[in-house]
Every structure is written in structure tokens, then in C-alpha cells.
Design an enzyme around this catalytic site. Structure first.
Site, PDB file in Angstrom:
ATOM      1  N   ASN A 135      26.402 -68.806  73.813  1.00  0.00           N
ATOM      2  CA  ASN A 135      27.048 -67.930  74.006  1.00  0.00           C
ATOM      3  C   ASN A 135      28.551 -68.297  72.542  1.00  0.00           C
ATOM      4  O   ASN A 135      29.072 -68.863  73.025  1.00  0.00           O
ATOM      5  CB  ASN A 135      27.814 -68.338  75.608  1.00  0.00           C
ATOM      6  CG  ASN A 135      29.360 -67.590  76.215  1.00  0.00           C
ATOM      7  OD1 ASN A 135      29.900 -66.761  75.225  1.00  0.00           O
ATOM      8  ND2 ASN A 135      29.192 -67.655  77.168  1.00  0.00           N
ATOM      9  N   CYS A 172      35.399 -62.905  77.628  1.00  0.00           N
ATOM     10  CA  CYS A 172      34.348 -62.848  76.359  1.00  0.00           C
ATOM     11  C   CYS A 172      33.766 -61.737  76.527  1.00  0.00           C
ATOM     12  O   CYS A 172      32.836 -61.117  76.114  1.00  0.00           O
ATOM     13  CB  CYS A 172      33.164 -63.844  77.247  1.00  0.00           C
ATOM     14  SG  CYS A 172      32.686 -65.663  77.122  1.00  0.00           S
ATOM     15  N   HIS A 184      25.839 -59.332  76.681  1.00  0.00           N
ATOM     16  CA  HIS A 184      27.227 -60.441  76.812  1.00  0.00           C
ATOM     17  C   HIS A 184      25.932 -61.955  76.758  1.00  0.00           C
ATOM     18  O   HIS A 184      25.224 -61.421  77.538  1.00  0.00           O
ATOM     19  CB  HIS A 184      28.103 -60.967  77.366  1.00  0.00           C
ATOM     20  CG  HIS A 184      28.729 -61.795  77.420  1.00  0.00           C
ATOM     21  ND1 HIS A 184      28.704 -62.738  76.263  1.00  0.00           N
ATOM     22  CD2 HIS A 184      28.632 -63.194  78.019  1.00  0.00           C
ATOM     23  CE1 HIS A 184      29.389 -64.133  76.280  1.00  0.00           C
ATOM     24  NE2 HIS A 184      29.541 -64.243  77.117  1.00  0.00           N
TER      25      HIS A 184
HETATM   26  N1  ACO Z   1      21.674 -81.463  81.178  1.00  0.00           N
HETATM   27  C1  ACO Z   1      20.988 -81.530  82.400  1.00  0.00           C
HETATM   28  N2  ACO Z   1      21.613 -81.403  83.396  1.00  0.00           N
HETATM   29  C2  ACO Z   1      22.513 -80.729  83.160  1.00  0.00           C
HETATM   30  C3  ACO Z   1      23.562 -79.885  82.332  1.00  0.00           C
HETATM   31  C4  ACO Z   1      23.091 -80.154  81.623  1.00  0.00           C
HETATM   32  N3  ACO Z   1      23.323 -79.725  80.223  1.00  0.00           N
HETATM   33  N4  ACO Z   1      24.081 -79.807  83.259  1.00  0.00           N
HETATM   34  C5  ACO Z   1      23.997 -79.819  84.732  1.00  0.00           C
HETATM   35  N5  ACO Z   1      23.113 -80.478  85.241  1.00  0.00           N
HETATM   36  C6  ACO Z   1      22.864 -80.897  85.898  1.00  0.00           C
HETATM   37  C7  ACO Z   1      23.436 -80.719  87.185  1.00  0.00           C
HETATM   38  O1  ACO Z   1      25.166 -81.877  87.236  1.00  0.00           O
HETATM   39  C8  ACO Z   1      23.294 -80.639  87.929  1.00  0.00           C
HETATM   40  O2  ACO Z   1      22.876 -81.738  88.316  1.00  0.00           O
HETATM   41  P1  ACO Z   1      22.889 -82.118  90.273  1.00  0.00           P
HETATM   42  O3  ACO Z   1      21.290 -81.088  90.929  1.00  0.00           O
HETATM   43  O4  ACO Z   1      22.633 -83.562  90.968  1.00  0.00           O
HETATM   44  O5  ACO Z   1      23.944 -82.098  90.510  1.00  0.00           O
HETATM   45  C9  ACO Z   1      21.542 -79.735  88.060  1.00  0.00           C
HETATM   46  O6  ACO Z   1      21.885 -80.062  86.839  1.00  0.00           O
HETATM   47  C10 ACO Z   1      21.947 -78.307  88.794  1.00  0.00           C
HETATM   48  O7  ACO Z   1      23.504 -77.980  87.436  1.00  0.00           O
HETATM   49  P2  ACO Z   1      23.454 -76.225  88.451  1.00  0.00           P
HETATM   50  O8  ACO Z   1      25.532 -76.386  87.622  1.00  0.00           O
HETATM   51  O9  ACO Z   1      23.440 -76.006  89.393  1.00  0.00           O
HETATM   52  O10 ACO Z   1      22.883 -75.862  87.429  1.00  0.00           O
HETATM   53  P3  ACO Z   1      22.709 -74.046  87.414  1.00  0.00           P
HETATM   54  O11 ACO Z   1      21.138 -73.346  87.081  1.00  0.00           O
HETATM   55  O12 ACO Z   1      23.755 -73.210  87.964  1.00  0.00           O
HETATM   56  O13 ACO Z   1      22.654 -73.542  85.557  1.00  0.00           O
HETATM   57  C11 ACO Z   1      24.270 -73.139  84.059  1.00  0.00           C
HETATM   58  C12 ACO Z   1      24.366 -74.459  85.280  1.00  0.00           C
HETATM   59  C13 ACO Z   1      23.959 -72.746  82.948  1.00  0.00           C
HETATM   60  C14 ACO Z   1      25.933 -73.766  83.381  1.00  0.00           C
HETATM   61  C15 ACO Z   1      25.040 -72.339  84.823  1.00  0.00           C
HETATM   62  O14 ACO Z   1      25.802 -71.956  86.034  1.00  0.00           O
HETATM   63  C16 ACO Z   1      24.991 -71.165  84.522  1.00  0.00           C
HETATM   64  O15 ACO Z   1      25.401 -70.626  83.587  1.00  0.00           O
HETATM   65  N6  ACO Z   1      26.401 -70.306  84.756  1.00  0.00           N
HETATM   66  C17 ACO Z   1      27.480 -69.217  83.717  1.00  0.00           C
HETATM   67  C18 ACO Z   1      28.139 -70.380  82.444  1.00  0.00           C
HETATM   68  C19 ACO Z   1      28.666 -68.405  81.614  1.00  0.00           C
HETATM   69  O16 ACO Z   1      28.143 -67.890  81.656  1.00  0.00           O
HETATM   70  N7  ACO Z   1      30.193 -69.439  81.238  1.00  0.00           N
HETATM   71  C20 ACO Z   1      30.284 -68.074  81.079  1.00  0.00           C
HETATM   72  C21 ACO Z   1      31.870 -68.090  79.810  1.00  0.00           C
HETATM   73  S1  ACO Z   1      32.824 -67.040  79.537  1.00  0.00           S
HETATM   74  C22 ACO Z   1      33.754 -67.110  79.046  1.00  0.00           C
HETATM   75  O17 ACO Z   1      35.171 -66.161  79.036  1.00  0.00           O
HETATM   76  C23 ACO Z   1      34.332 -68.347  77.944  1.00  0.00           C
END
Ligand code: ACO
Length: 342
Positions: A299, A129, A269
């Protein structure tokens, strides 16, 4: 043009520049089809409330099957060329940042060169990204050195094509689109004022597509196991992103003697609103100077910053003479920032 000493990247803190490199125009192109959080509620076990609260995303654009990266890259590039009043045959180089090229090879940049009718070198660059920041910085080096006068930079990604639509932890995050910028020469000390690029390959496994390369070619078994899709440790990527965005932007600003207080518009980003908020706090940049459109596109990877820049300019956040900071992070792991005088 006279020669000036200009702060620039790491290692080389003072370089002799006979000229600068500036963004002459920016444009974007996104698919028409909108997929809302409510649409996703019907596909996976998620809720609109969860997606909004954890990411800030409300909807994203998804490309129909008959379109590929080149179509959006081409549309954005044509618009950017028209805005800069530059014709394709004036281009000296095309750099495309993408992790979802039309094919493993040839490069999407070459397909674009042909479609535009340009007669110049063209190559793809992959930095997750952060790709657009890497591509913009690369293009600027060619211009600052005198090697090129006019360079087209494109960030394009169709992450929907490598997303597992049954995996709620990733499919709610991504969208498709493209952005393009025409870069031209300017007075030394103007345009791109400073940059910061970094990587930490030890974090590679945190965010990857396991299959499709020489390590694990696409086979029926790999596909059956979903190894051709994005695999991400969201929590770890989140922690990394929260730390790195602010740090990197701060480093780039300090290289040209500026601080958050000098910034007219911060264009991060667009991955997650909570990550953007963390960077904003570190840099002490007020909310009204931060451009955010993650709620509408999700994203879009390499396209996220140029799409945001295009809209920020349309909406008056970015204006002639403004000090603009773009900052990204992504797979690699990679990160990067650039400070631009618009
Ligand atoms: N809907 C409902 N619940 C969900 C979802 C969803 N879509 N996704 C995950 N959960 C659940 C999980 O299973 C977890 O449940 P559990 O506690 O029973 O295990 C709970 O929600 C919390 O999950 P976390 O992963 O701790 O949630 P978090 O607050 O970290 O948010 C997220 C997750 C949004 C993915 C976050 O970690 C994030 O934004 N990370 C960065 C992602 C990113 O920016 N990636 C860049 C890609 S760049 C590239 O080069 C492609």
C-alpha cells in the site's frame, strides 16, 4: 467548444460544462530497494504465507534515508510532463496529495514547483490514501471552470517513514512511491465523466498518526510511546473498505449513466487483495479488467492509484477511449471514485 450538460458530483447532478478535463499522461517513480516478505520474517513475528493470504502482498519498495517525498514526486512529475509534451512553464497549477510531506510546511507542492522550474500556484492536499482521487477531482474543477488549462497532479507517500517497523500488524502492509498525472482541457463530456468523494470523520481514530500536530506535538515522551507512528484498527478499516469501495464506484458510475458492465479497466487503491476482490464482486467486473499490483508495491497510499494507472497503461489494460474507474479509501476516513474516458 459547445456547452454540454454533464452529470457530475453529488448535490449538483447536472452542470453546464464548457469544457472537460482529461488525463493527458501518467507516470510513476518508486525506490529501487525491494523488501520482500522473507526480509520481514527476519524483523517481526510474521510469515510470507500470512502476509500473502491476508493481503496479497509479496514485496514492497522502501526509500533509502537520503531520499524524501520530493525526490520521487519530482521524478514522476518529470516523466509525466515529458509524456504529455508539456513544459514546466506551461503548468497553471500543481496539486500534491500526500500524508508524508517533506515537512509539515512548506508544502511539498511548492518544493516541486521550484524543482521543476514551474511558475504557478501549488498546494498540498491531504485525504489519506484517497488523496490522489481528491487531487485529480480538484484539478479537474479548475480546468472545467476555465481557470486553468494545464494542471500537474501528484500522489506521493513514504509511509515507511511513519511506520513502526516492530509492529507486525502495520509494517507488512506499506511501501513507498509516487505517481503523477498531467491534466489538460478536452471536449465537454469527455475525460473525467463523473466522481464521488466522501468522508466520515467519526472514523478518524481508526487510522491515524497521533503525534506531530497541534493536538500532540512531537516530544520525547510521544516518541518513546511510538505516537509518531501509524496507529490502525485493521479489522475495522478492512470492514469499512470492503463496503465503501464498491459503493463509491457504483455511485460515480451511476452519475454518468454507466454500470460495471461498461468498465474497461478498474483501478482500485492497492491496499489489500481481499478488499479489491470485494469491490470487484459488487460491481460485477471480471478479474481480467481489474488492475492489481499490490503484490509488488504493498500500500503506497496516495501513490497507489497513479502507480497502478501507469503500469495498467503500459500493460494495455488502459488504452485510448477506455472507460477507466479509479477508486480509493483511506484515513479520514475518506473515500472517492472517478470515472475517466481515457
Ligand atoms: N503476521 C502474522 N500474524 C499477524 C500479522 C502479521 N503480519 N498481523 C496480525 N497478525 C495476527 C493478529 O495478531 C491476529 O492474531 P490473534 O487472532 O491471535 O489476535 C490475527 O493475525 C488476525 O488478525 P486480524 O487483524 O483479524 O487479521 P485480518 O484478516 O483482519 O488482516 C489486515 C489484517 C491485513 C491488517 C486487514 O485487517 C486489513 O487489510 N485492514 C485494512 C488495512 C488498510 O487497508 N489500511 C488502509 C490504510 S490507508 C491510509 O490512509 C494509510
Amino acid at each position: 467548444m459547445s456547452e454540454v450538460t454533464q452529470p457530475n458530483g453529488p448535490g449538483v447532478t447536472q452542470v453546464q460544462c464548457v469544457r472537460g478535463a482529461r488525463v493527458a499522461s501518467v507516470a510513476s517513480a518508486v525506490p529501487a530497494q525491494i523488501v520482500t516478505n522473507q526480509d520481514l520474517e527476519k524483523r517481526v513475528d510474521t510469515t510470507d504465507q500470512w502476509i500473502r493470504e491476508r493481503t496479497g502482498i509479496e514485496e514492497r519498495r522502501i526509500a533509502p534515508p537520503e531520499f524524501s517525498a520530493i525526490d520521487f514526486a519530482h521524478e514522476a512529475a518529470e516523466k509525466a510532463l515529458a509524456r504529455a509534451q508539456v513544459s514546466a512553464d506551461q503548468l497553471d497549477l500543481i496539486v500534491v496529495a500526500t500524508l508524508t510531506p517533506d515537512h509539515p510546511f512548506p508544502a511539498t507542492a511548492c518544493l516541486l514547483q521550484n524543482k521543476l522550474g514551474a511558475k504557478c500556484g501549488a498546494f498540498d492536499l491531504e485525504a489519506g490514501c484517497t488523496g490522489f482521487i481528491y487531487a485529480l477531482t480538484t484539478a479537474a474543477q479548475f480546468i472545467q471552470s476555465g481557470g486553468c488549462d494545464t494542471v500537474l497532479v501528484v500522489g506521493v507517500d513514504l509511509l515507511s517513514r511513519i511506520t513502526d517497523w516492530k509492529d507486525r500488524t502495520t509494517c507488512v502492509l506499506f511501501g513507498d512511491g509516487a505517481g503523477a498525472a498531467v491534466m489538460t482541457a478536452c471536449e465537454p463530456g469527455d475525460g473525467l465523466l463523473a466522481w464521488d468523494l466522501g468522508s466520515d470523520g467519526a472514523g478518524g481514530p481508526l487510522l491515524m498518526v497521533p503525534a506531530g500536530g497541534s493536538k500532540l506535538p512531537i516530544t520525547a515522551e510521544a516518541v518513546a510511546e511510538g505516537k509518531h507512528y501509524i496507529a490502525m484498527n485493521g479489522r475495522e478499516v478492512f470492514k469499512f473498505a470492503v463496503r465503501i469501495q464498491g459503493e463509491s464506484a457504483e455511485r460515480a458510475l451511476s452519475r454518468c449513466g454507466l454500470t460495471g458492465a461498461d468498465v474497461d479497466c478498474f483501478v482500485p487503491h492497492q491496499a489489500n487483495l481481499r478488499i479489491i476482490d470485494a469491490a470487484m464482486k459488487r460491481l460485477s467486473i471480471p478479474r481480467e479488467k481489474v488492475y492489481v499490483n499490490v503484490q509488488r508495491y504493498g500500500n503506497t497510499s496516495g501513490a497507489s492509484i497513479p502507480i497502478a494507472l501507469d503500469e495498467a497503461q503500459d500493460e494495455g489494460f488502459v488504452f485510448p477511449g477506455a472507460t477507466v474507474v479509479c477508486c480509493g479509501f483511506g484515513a479520514g476516513l475518506t473515500w472517492g471514485s472517478c470515472v475517466l474516458r481515457w
